[in-house]
Motif scaffolding. Sequence first.
Motif, PDB file in Angstrom:
ATOM      1  N   GLU A   1       3.228   3.466  -5.852  1.00 34.45           N
ATOM      2  CA  GLU A   1       2.083   2.680  -6.314  1.00 34.45           C
ATOM      3  C   GLU A   1       2.040   2.547  -7.834  1.00 34.45           C
ATOM      4  OE1 GLU A   1      -1.554   2.847  -3.663  1.00 34.45           O
ATOM      5  OE2 GLU A   1      -0.835   4.914  -3.475  1.00 34.45           O
ATOM      6  N   SER A   2       2.844   3.360  -8.555  1.00 35.86           N
ATOM      7  CA  SER A   2       2.794   3.298 -10.019  1.00 35.86           C
ATOM      8  C   SER A   2       4.150   3.476 -10.687  1.00 35.86           C
ATOM      9  CB  SER A   2       1.833   4.384 -10.542  1.00 35.86           C
ATOM     10  OG  SER A   2       2.280   5.677 -10.143  1.00 35.86           O
ATOM     11  N   ASP A   3       5.227   3.529  -9.925  1.00 32.01           N
ATOM     12  CA  ASP A   3       6.563   3.808 -10.441  1.00 32.01           C
ATOM     13  C   ASP A   3       6.946   2.794 -11.529  1.00 32.01           C
ATOM     14  OD1 ASP A   3       9.361   4.083 -10.812  1.00 32.01           O
ATOM     15  OD2 ASP A   3       9.613   4.844  -8.783  1.00 32.01           O
ATOM     16  N   PRO A   4       7.183   3.236 -12.769  1.00 31.75           N
ATOM     17  CA  PRO A   4       7.483   2.291 -13.851  1.00 31.75           C
ATOM     18  C   PRO A   4       8.837   1.599 -13.695  1.00 31.75           C
ATOM     19  CG  PRO A   4       7.760   4.555 -14.609  1.00 31.75           C
ATOM     20  CD  PRO A   4       7.139   4.628 -13.254  1.00 31.75           C
ATOM     21  N   TYR A   5       9.715   2.128 -12.850  1.00 29.71           N
ATOM     22  CA  TYR A   5      11.015   1.490 -12.643  1.00 29.71           C
ATOM     23  C   TYR A   5      10.953   0.320 -11.663  1.00 29.71           C
ATOM     24  CZ  TYR A   5      12.973   5.592 -15.005  1.00 29.71           C
ATOM     25  OH  TYR A   5      13.278   6.579 -15.910  1.00 29.71           O
ATOM     26  N   LEU A   6       9.820   0.139 -11.004  1.00 28.78           N
ATOM     27  CA  LEU A   6       9.687  -0.921 -10.010  1.00 28.78           C
ATOM     28  C   LEU A   6       8.934  -2.112 -10.582  1.00 28.78           C
ATOM     29  CD1 LEU A   6       8.672   1.120  -6.822  1.00 28.78           C
ATOM     30  CD2 LEU A   6      10.961   0.674  -7.739  1.00 28.78           C
ATOM     31  N   ILE A   7       9.374  -3.309 -10.209  1.00 30.40           N
ATOM     32  CA  ILE A   7       8.661  -4.520 -10.608  1.00 30.40           C
ATOM     33  C   ILE A   7       7.427  -4.708  -9.733  1.00 30.40           C
ATOM     34  CG2 ILE A   7       8.838  -7.035 -10.825  1.00 30.40           C
ATOM     35  CD1 ILE A   7      11.851  -6.652 -11.256  1.00 30.40           C
ATOM     36  N   HIS A   8       7.549  -4.363  -8.465  1.00 28.16           N
ATOM     37  CA  HIS A   8       6.458  -4.499  -7.510  1.00 28.16           C
ATOM     38  C   HIS A   8       6.065  -3.113  -7.000  1.00 28.16           C
ATOM     39  CE1 HIS A   8       7.353  -8.792  -7.481  1.00 28.16           C
ATOM     40  NE2 HIS A   8       8.626  -8.473  -7.304  1.00 28.16           N
ATOM     41  N   HIS A   9       4.778  -2.916  -6.772  1.00 26.93           N
ATOM     42  CA  HIS A   9       4.282  -1.634  -6.292  1.00 26.93           C
ATOM     43  C   HIS A   9       3.622  -1.794  -4.926  1.00 26.93           C
ATOM     44  CE1 HIS A   9       4.515  -1.034 -10.734  1.00 26.93           C
ATOM     45  NE2 HIS A   9       5.109   0.063 -10.316  1.00 26.93           N
ATOM     46  N   TYR A  10       3.564  -0.707  -4.201  1.00 28.56           N
ATOM     47  CA  TYR A  10       3.007  -0.761  -2.855  1.00 28.56           C
ATOM     48  C   TYR A  10       2.577   0.629  -2.428  1.00 28.56           C
ATOM     49  CZ  TYR A  10       7.589   1.114  -1.527  1.00 28.56           C
ATOM     50  OH  TYR A  10       8.705   1.896  -1.419  1.00 28.56           O
ATOM     51  N   GLY A  11       1.805   0.691  -1.349  1.00 26.37           N
ATOM     52  CA  GLY A  11       1.363   1.942  -0.763  1.00 26.37           C
ATOM     53  C   GLY A  11       1.332   1.808   0.744  1.00 26.37           C
ATOM     54  N   PRO A  12       0.838   2.804   1.435  1.00 28.36           N
ATOM     55  CA  PRO A  12       0.838   2.752   2.906  1.00 28.36           C
ATOM     56  C   PRO A  12       0.008   1.619   3.472  1.00 28.36           C
ATOM     57  CG  PRO A  12      -0.415   4.645   2.076  1.00 28.36           C
ATOM     58  CD  PRO A  12       0.311   4.075   0.913  1.00 28.36           C
TER      59      PRO A  12
ATOM     60  N   ARG B   1       8.965  -5.205   0.769  1.00 35.79           N
ATOM     61  CA  ARG B   1      10.039  -6.182   0.931  1.00 35.79           C
ATOM     62  C   ARG B   1      10.379  -6.860  -0.393  1.00 35.79           C
ATOM     63  NH1 ARG B   1      11.809  -6.866   5.821  1.00 35.79           N
ATOM     64  NH2 ARG B   1      12.906  -8.787   5.224  1.00 35.79           N
ATOM     65  N   LEU B   2       9.424  -6.937  -1.306  1.00 34.36           N
ATOM     66  CA  LEU B   2       9.705  -7.481  -2.631  1.00 34.36           C
ATOM     67  C   LEU B   2      10.633  -6.547  -3.405  1.00 34.36           C
ATOM     68  CD1 LEU B   2       6.132  -8.749  -3.582  1.00 34.36           C
ATOM     69  CD2 LEU B   2       8.036 -10.087  -2.639  1.00 34.36           C
ATOM     70  N   CYS B   3      10.449  -5.234  -3.216  1.00 32.20           N
ATOM     71  CA  CYS B   3      11.347  -4.256  -3.847  1.00 32.20           C
ATOM     72  C   CYS B   3      12.750  -4.385  -3.263  1.00 32.20           C
ATOM     73  CB  CYS B   3      10.822  -2.840  -3.646  1.00 32.20           C
ATOM     74  SG  CYS B   3       9.272  -2.502  -4.495  1.00 32.20           S
TER      75      CYS B   3
END
Length: 488
Positions: A260-271, A278-280
């Motif tokens: 939900e907050s990972d700085p390495y990801l462009i898109h964030h998500y949770g349960p 799918r964007l990741c």
Amino acid sequence: MIRVLFVTSEVYPVIKTGGLADVSASLPEALCRQDHDVHILLPGYPAALAAAKSAGTRRKAQLRIGFYPVTLWQTRLPDSAVALWLVECGPLFDRPGNPYQNEDGGDWWDNAHRYHLFARVAAMMALGQAGLNWVPDVVHCNDWQTGLVPVLMDSCQKRPATVFTIHNLAYQGLFSHEAFRALGLPDSLWRYDRLEFHGQLSFIKGGLVFSDHLTTVSPGYAEEILQPPLGCGLDGLLRHRSPFLTGILNGIDTRQWDPESDPYLIHHYGPDDLPNKRLCRADLQKQAGLGGSAEGPLLGFIGRMVEQKGIDLLLSVLPDFLDRGCQAVLLGSGMHEYEEAALELAEQYPGRLSVTLGYDEALAHRITAGADIFIMPSRFEPCGLNQMYSLRYGTIPVVHGVGGLKDTVFDPDTTGMNRANGFTFDKPEPGKLSAALDRALAAFNRTKAWRQLQRNGMAGDYSWQTRARAYIDIYRQILAARQSITDD
């Protein structure tokens, strides 16, 4: 409040070759958050000293140990309140690259001398002999590089209590009898029930014999090392010490590893917003040069390309799954033959298989988030962190059910869907891995079942909070035991 000297040969983000570095950062910080005073002691590798000096550090003591001048520097572990001490000794630690090996992949010829000096500094700090105004109640040692610390303190009645954690028993710190002589250790230690191991000096045996309590990094591995083959020739000693052996599952840094907050990801998500995952996946496919319209799931692997990690098993079954519409992203390094085999396979499957040699923290996070299935076919795995990262990110692990893997990954065939979060296989064989992947692919095609597996995994508690309390309980137990000895 308990004062703990945490002695380790690596700590993230200062120096890292494996999971020991992650644990050496996360556990001390978790202990500090529970109001205990933890100081980490680390060899002064060049990168560590450079990072510390740029961030601000203080020279606290200058010592001379044998022929070697030693300087103790104090700083803070980055982004934490944990004190970090660095043992600067240029002749022994001012070397490029890997802490343990030279550029050719061979062990440094003087590793016995390097980690003997490191142990002596740790013992001096622990016994109040380094001229500092801080003395620990507990010394917590980790793996063979710190195995001589409890040995060097053993003759002192008023010493701190000692804990020794086994992260991987296969690495034992074995050296010749000539090295034993050169270190100047007492002849009384050259015995089968002390440091001698089949005609060699064993650093790890020092920790196993002389520490007040032993821990290892999962309950499953604590059981496995009591018997061959995972006892690595030390299972008899460990059975003897089993009343003082506890398996505590490692945790993960849930701030560094949070979808939900990972700085390495462009898109964030949770349960509750899993479609964003799918964007990741799409981002990972683009970065890895894979086609965006794969029929099957995207498989991920991060780890050392060595037999322990089962890379040979994965490479043997991967072509079949790539032919069936899967894609795969592999990240790691290790034995040349496996690196070459992985690269050759990637050439045969352009757009379906991506292989990156080495380690890339950002890519590791993106694989963990973007893959549908994470594969860990390890022949043995004391704990494993990647399967817990994957579970937290809703990426379904397929693992060999050993050690910490069987303590964290629960198969629907054995636990039912209400608890299941992944798939396991019981023998390190290509056919067994292939069958487990087949079951995972079948579940992937059943959306409701797949979502339940993801949510079960993401609901798990993988933090250090509970684990840290288990260590605190051990500290209190051995401190009470030490106090009774001192009172007598």
